[in-house]
Design a protein around this motif. Structure first.
Motif, PDB file in Angstrom:
ATOM      1  N   THR A 122     -25.126 -49.989 -60.004  1.00 29.31           N
ATOM      2  CA  THR A 122     -26.274 -50.845 -59.706  1.00 29.31           C
ATOM      3  C   THR A 122     -26.207 -51.353 -58.269  1.00 29.31           C
ATOM      4  N   GLN A 123     -24.985 -51.561 -57.776  1.00 32.50           N
ATOM      5  CA  GLN A 123     -24.825 -51.895 -56.364  1.00 32.50           C
ATOM      6  C   GLN A 123     -25.365 -50.764 -55.489  1.00 32.50           C
ATOM      7  N   GLN A 124     -25.058 -49.522 -55.844  1.00 34.71           N
ATOM      8  CA  GLN A 124     -25.574 -48.382 -55.097  1.00 34.71           C
ATOM      9  C   GLN A 124     -27.100 -48.317 -55.175  1.00 34.71           C
ATOM     10  N   LEU A 125     -27.623 -48.546 -56.375  1.00 33.57           N
ATOM     11  CA  LEU A 125     -29.074 -48.499 -56.566  1.00 33.57           C
ATOM     12  C   LEU A 125     -29.760 -49.583 -55.747  1.00 33.57           C
ATOM     13  N   ASP A 126     -29.204 -50.790 -55.780  1.00 32.32           N
ATOM     14  CA  ASP A 126     -29.800 -51.874 -55.009  1.00 32.32           C
ATOM     15  C   ASP A 126     -29.674 -51.627 -53.511  1.00 32.32           C
ATOM     16  N   PHE A 127     -28.581 -50.990 -53.089  1.00 29.75           N
ATOM     17  CA  PHE A 127     -28.441 -50.718 -51.658  1.00 29.75           C
ATOM     18  C   PHE A 127     -29.464 -49.673 -51.211  1.00 29.75           C
ATOM     19  N   ALA A 128     -29.790 -48.727 -52.082  1.00 30.41           N
ATOM     20  CA  ALA A 128     -30.855 -47.772 -51.759  1.00 30.41           C
ATOM     21  C   ALA A 128     -32.191 -48.500 -51.630  1.00 30.41           C
ATOM     22  N   ARG A 129     -32.452 -49.424 -52.549  1.00 34.95           N
ATOM     23  CA  ARG A 129     -33.690 -50.213 -52.463  1.00 34.95           C
ATOM     24  C   ARG A 129     -33.715 -51.032 -51.174  1.00 34.95           C
ATOM     25  N   PHE A 130     -32.601 -51.712 -50.893  1.00 33.28           N
ATOM     26  CA  PHE A 130     -32.493 -52.524 -49.691  1.00 33.28           C
ATOM     27  C   PHE A 130     -32.703 -51.686 -48.431  1.00 33.28           C
ATOM     28  N   SER A 131     -32.089 -50.511 -48.370  1.00 31.13           N
ATOM     29  CA  SER A 131     -32.163 -49.684 -47.165  1.00 31.13           C
ATOM     30  C   SER A 131     -33.587 -49.222 -46.896  1.00 31.13           C
ATOM     31  N   SER A 132     -34.300 -48.825 -47.954  1.00 30.28           N
ATOM     32  CA  SER A 132     -35.704 -48.467 -47.798  1.00 30.28           C
ATOM     33  C   SER A 132     -36.522 -49.664 -47.331  1.00 30.28           C
ATOM     34  N   GLU A 133     -36.254 -50.816 -47.934  1.00 29.73           N
ATOM     35  CA  GLU A 133     -37.003 -52.022 -47.607  1.00 29.73           C
ATOM     36  C   GLU A 133     -36.682 -52.517 -46.197  1.00 29.73           C
ATOM     37  N   GLU A 134     -35.428 -52.353 -45.762  1.00 31.77           N
ATOM     38  CA  GLU A 134     -35.052 -52.835 -44.437  1.00 31.77           C
ATOM     39  C   GLU A 134     -35.771 -52.050 -43.342  1.00 31.77           C
ATOM     40  N   LEU A 135     -35.858 -50.728 -43.517  1.00 28.81           N
ATOM     41  CA  LEU A 135     -36.624 -49.929 -42.568  1.00 28.81           C
ATOM     42  C   LEU A 135     -38.110 -50.266 -42.646  1.00 28.81           C
ATOM     43  N   LEU A 136     -38.603 -50.491 -43.851  1.00 27.02           N
ATOM     44  CA  LEU A 136     -40.005 -50.878 -43.991  1.00 27.02           C
ATOM     45  C   LEU A 136     -40.272 -52.211 -43.300  1.00 27.02           C
ATOM     46  N   ASP A 137     -39.289 -53.113 -43.332  1.00 31.38           N
ATOM     47  CA  ASP A 137     -39.453 -54.386 -42.643  1.00 31.38           C
ATOM     48  C   ASP A 137     -39.536 -54.185 -41.133  1.00 31.38           C
ATOM     49  N   CYS A 138     -38.800 -53.195 -40.614  1.00 30.60           N
ATOM     50  CA  CYS A 138     -38.938 -52.843 -39.194  1.00 30.60           C
ATOM     51  C   CYS A 138     -40.369 -52.395 -38.904  1.00 30.60           C
ATOM     52  N   PHE A 139     -40.899 -51.531 -39.777  1.00 34.29           N
ATOM     53  CA  PHE A 139     -42.284 -51.081 -39.586  1.00 34.29           C
ATOM     54  C   PHE A 139     -43.251 -52.255 -39.651  1.00 34.29           C
ATOM     55  N   ARG A 140     -43.098 -53.107 -40.655  1.00 30.19           N
ATOM     56  CA  ARG A 140     -44.014 -54.236 -40.797  1.00 30.19           C
ATOM     57  C   ARG A 140     -44.045 -55.086 -39.523  1.00 30.19           C
ATOM     58  N   ALA A 141     -42.856 -55.351 -38.986  1.00 27.10           N
ATOM     59  CA  ALA A 141     -42.769 -56.214 -37.817  1.00 27.10           C
ATOM     60  C   ALA A 141     -43.480 -55.597 -36.622  1.00 27.10           C
ATOM     61  N   GLU A 142     -43.249 -54.306 -36.376  1.00 28.79           N
ATOM     62  CA  GLU A 142     -43.867 -53.646 -35.226  1.00 28.79           C
ATOM     63  C   GLU A 142     -45.369 -53.450 -35.448  1.00 28.79           C
ATOM     64  N   ALA A 143     -45.751 -53.112 -36.683  1.00 33.27           N
ATOM     65  CA  ALA A 143     -47.179 -52.960 -36.979  1.00 33.27           C
ATOM     66  C   ALA A 143     -47.916 -54.284 -36.815  1.00 33.27           C
ATOM     67  N   ALA A 144     -47.257 -55.384 -37.209  1.00 37.62           N
ATOM     68  CA  ALA A 144     -47.898 -56.696 -37.069  1.00 37.62           C
ATOM     69  C   ALA A 144     -48.147 -57.042 -35.611  1.00 37.62           C
ATOM     70  N   VAL A 145     -47.212 -56.672 -34.741  1.00 36.38           N
ATOM     71  CA  VAL A 145     -47.398 -56.907 -33.310  1.00 36.38           C
ATOM     72  C   VAL A 145     -48.629 -56.155 -32.805  1.00 36.38           C
ATOM     73  N   ILE A 146     -48.774 -54.899 -33.236  1.00 34.55           N
ATOM     74  CA  ILE A 146     -49.922 -54.098 -32.806  1.00 34.55           C
ATOM     75  C   ILE A 146     -51.216 -54.659 -33.382  1.00 34.55           C
ATOM     76  N   ARG A 147     -51.208 -54.963 -34.675  1.00 31.72           N
ATOM     77  CA  ARG A 147     -52.439 -55.420 -35.329  1.00 31.72           C
ATOM     78  C   ARG A 147     -52.932 -56.747 -34.766  1.00 31.72           C
ATOM     79  N   ALA A 148     -52.025 -57.550 -34.248  1.00 33.61           N
ATOM     80  CA  ALA A 148     -52.443 -58.818 -33.637  1.00 33.61           C
ATOM     81  C   ALA A 148     -53.149 -58.608 -32.310  1.00 33.61           C
ATOM     82  N   ARG A 149     -53.036 -57.395 -31.752  1.00 40.93           N
ATOM     83  CA  ARG A 149     -53.562 -57.138 -30.415  1.00 40.93           C
ATOM     84  C   ARG A 149     -54.605 -56.032 -30.364  1.00 40.93           C
ATOM     85  N   ALA A 150     -54.560 -55.113 -31.339  1.00 42.77           N
ATOM     86  CA  ALA A 150     -55.367 -53.895 -31.217  1.00 42.77           C
ATOM     87  C   ALA A 150     -56.169 -53.651 -32.490  1.00 42.77           C
TER      88      ALA A 150
END
Length: 693
Positions: free
Chosen positions: A238-266
């Motif tokens: 379950t630790q492995q399963l949660d780390f897979a979930r976390f890893s996908s979500e952590e990269l998605l959080d990178c996308f969210r942050a950069e997309a939010a910067v763009i959407r606030a301007r463009a």
């Protein structure tokens, strides 16, 4: 600044995807997108005018710019140089070519990695990787996130209102090389993620089953990523399963942050390019954050068997259409010919690039883009094919590129039309991560093998199939297949059962419904979550040894073979369709069917060989009211429905000419009328438009 055409509907839903793609299509003059990644920085500026002239000749109307340009745009921290990018974007606009502008965050430059070595990725063995390739950063690195946000803001501020910019390209192929990091910063982020998920340590300990092997945690600081344990023992599943979930979500959080910067301007739509069935990232979650779905697909030439590469292309398109909730999507990258990164990289045969490209369109894409425009003369991808090859314009490849450009111009009426189907495969990244963890009954049980087999069987019989999350909207489908749902939540199981209550059909494969979302066994007999729906109870599994087979006997006396899996099944409330003749459980059920609600539920307790699986799924389709067309092998027909016409994409992959059973219309590729029964030559493609009488 926002755009009303894309802000009206919630992001990640069909209406929003349709509005975003419609905006892009209108920006392209009503045409399908055609183009490539364009890397002008690899070439002298004296080459740029020729590039734009040749793009115009080929029919290019959209190029992705700046994807790997961080090192040139920011040569040292906080110092930005945009002169070359200004000039090429202005030139493209003057040439009538729109830009998919990247925020360049995909690969930090060497100066950044040297200045912030703690930002570099640490692998599962605790080794910190070096820079010099691409995506060498840790997704949890605050230094990387700060620098990427600053770069993104600077680019968006500069180009948000540039008339060339039609859409925004965040990062590139997230997680392709850094899908998980095991550094101390990632450990801190993982703990934060776990605290948000579980709240209390007691809840986490229960979810992870930490009473086993003396793993109980008494302080959040004790928790680490699942790094390679000593002496190669198994990590907590379950630790492995949660780390897979976390890893996908952590990269998605990178996308969210950069997309939010763009959407606030463009105002333009924002996307990032997916990579088909990429295991590390849960694209159902990622799709909810996009303005439109885009994908990269490359032919896998080894390991999938005869016809497997073409089927992989088809299946990828079906997934993207599904992630887009049926709305059109964009093929961001594919190859004109060979790639450079497989062990052996054969060139595409004449006509294959066009048939591949139109197959993506058939499956719902509203554009075909490539990597890349001009083949590189240096670097790791110099042997990767491109629209403009090393041989230049005096080449068969260039002539085929220009022919494809003409085809896409002729196919402009197809833009915005959609593919619909009544058949879906239930697919969940959590189940994929879970079923392929270690210490399981058999290494031969892997999710994608079963999903590919079932999907391919439908495709070869002419049945178009979506992919849907088990918790998603199943109402549009009369038939839902679950080839491999090892992990299934209670709501997901109830959602599948509801299909049968309203008269639909569900088919479940072996080793499904076994665990809940925490990877805990559902006690009381397998198949756990689906036992009541299927009317079976399984006491024990007995996977077959490598190469082993068993014989099945159906009610009519016919025999067939199966492989990989057997189990001790009791039909508590189900009809036995086939039983095991030999193997560990002779005389016991192998395949069952249960009348459930107003519909039915089938169970496959083994892996029937290919022909038997095909016959079974054909029977299931027919009983579910799904039409199975009677067409020769090798003929692929997909219909896209527009507001005033239908468009039948027909690809003949057979070795001989075949008659096409479409009742009249006009082939948009040639402008010729298409009478019923007209022959389509081997390797040829037709797109037949028909207007209802």
């Amino acid at each position: 600044m926002t755009d009303s055409s894309t802000a009206a509907a919630p992001r990640g839903g069909r209406a929003h995807f349709i509005a975003s793609m419609d905006r892009l299509t209108r920006r392209l003059g009503g045409r399908l997108a055609f183009g490539a990644d364009y890397n002008p920085e690899q070439w002298p500026e004296s080459v740029w005018p020729q590039d734009i002239e040749l793009m115009t000749e080929a029919g290019v109307n959209l190029v992705s710019v700046g994807i790997f340009s961080w090192a040139l745009l920011e040569p040292k921290e906080g110092l930005y140089e945009f002169g070359w990018l200004d000039r090429i974007i202005d030139r493209l606009h003057a040439g009538g070519i729109a830009v998919d502008l990247a925020n360049a965050s995909a690969t930090p430059p060497p100066w950044f990695s040297r200045q912030y070595p703690q930002s570099l990725l640490v692998d599962v063995n605790g080794v910190r990787r070096s820079y010099g390739g691409r995506q060498s950063f840790c997704p949890s690195s605050p230094e990387y996130r700060t620098a990427a946000a600053a770069l993104t803001a600077t680019i968006a501020d500069r180009y948000a209102d540039h008339p060339a910019v039609a859409m925004w390209h965040v990062h590139n192929e997230y997680g392709c090389h850094n899908w998980a990091c095991y550094c101390d910063e990632s450990a801190v982020a993982f703990r934060r993620w776990l605290q948000a998920r579980y709240g209390e340590l007691d809840t986490l300990n229960d979810a992870w089953g930490t009473t086993f092997w003396s793993q109980r945690y008494y302080d959040w600081a004790e928790i680490l990523p699942p790094r390679t344990p000593s002496y190669n023992t198994f990590a907590n599943p379950t630790q492995q399963l949660d780390f897979a979930r976390f890893s996908s979500e952590e990269l998605l959080d990178c996308f969210r942050a950069e997309a939010a910067v763009i959407r606030a301007r463009a105002p333009q739509p924002v996307t990032t390019n997916f990579m088909s069935f990429f295991k590390p990232l849960d694209y159902f979650a990622w799709a909810k954050e996009q303005d439109l779905i885009s994908n990269d697909h490359y032919r896998i030439v080894d390991g999938l068997g005869p016809g497997g590469a073409t089927h992989d292309l088809v299946m990828s398109g079906d997934l993207m259409r599904s992630l887009s909730d049926g709305a059109p999507w964009l093929l961001m990258e594919h190859s004109t010919s060979a790639v450079n990164w497989q062990p052996r990289n054969p060139a595409k045969v004449p006509g294959q690039m066009i048939s591949d490209s139109l197959t993506h369109l058939a499956r719902g894409a509203d554009g075909d883009l490539f990597f890349q425009w001009r083949a590189s003369k240096a670097g790791a991808e110099k042997f990767h094919s491109a629209m403009l090859p090393h041989a230049g314009t005096d080449s068969a490849r260039w002539r085929e590129v220009t022919q494809l450009g003409a085809h896409l111009k002729a196919l402009a009426p197809v833009a915005g039309s959609r593919v619909t189907t009544k058949v879906a495969i239930a697919f969940d990244w959590n189940a994929w991560w879970g079923v392929e963890l270690d210490s399981h009954p058999s290494v031969d049980v892997d999710m994608m093998t079963q999903v590919r087999r079932w999907h391919r069987s439908l495709w070869e019989q002419g049945v178009v199939c979506d992919f849907v999350h088990p918790d998603g909207d199943l109402d549009p489908y009369d038939l839902v297949l679950a080839p491999a749902l090892y992990l299934c939540t209670d709501p997901g199981a109830a959602n599948l059962a509801a299909v049968t209550q309203r008269g639909g059909t569900v088919v479940v494969g072996y080793f499904s419904g076994i665990v809940d979302e925490n990877d805990h066994i559902r006690l009381g007999g397998y198949p756990g979550a689906f036992a009541e729906l299927l009317g079976v109870r399984i006491e024990e599994f007995s996977p077959l040894l490598a190469g082993g087979t068993v014989t099945l006997l159906d009610a009519g006396g016919a025999t067939s073979t199966a492989s990989i899996w057997t189990e001790s099944i009791t039909a508590t409330d189900a009809e036995v369709i086939s039983e095991f003749v030999d193997g560990p459980f002779p005389g016991q059920p192998a395949i069952t069917r249960r009348a459930a609600g107003a519909g039915s539920a089938w169970y496959l307790g083994t892996a029937p060989e290919t022909e038997s699986l095909g016959r079974l799924l054909r029977t299931v389709c027919e009983q579910a009211g799904i039409a199975v067309p009677d067409r020769p092998p090798g003929l692929d027909v997909v219909v896209r429905q527009g507001p005033s016409a239908t468009y039948s994409f027909v690809v003949n992959r057979a070795a001989q000419a075949v008659p096409i059973d479409i009742d009249g219309g006009t082939d948009l590729l040639t402008g010729e009328s298409w009478p019923f029964g007209r022959l389509l030559e081997p390797g040829a493609v037709a797109v037949i438009a028909r207007t209802p009488a």
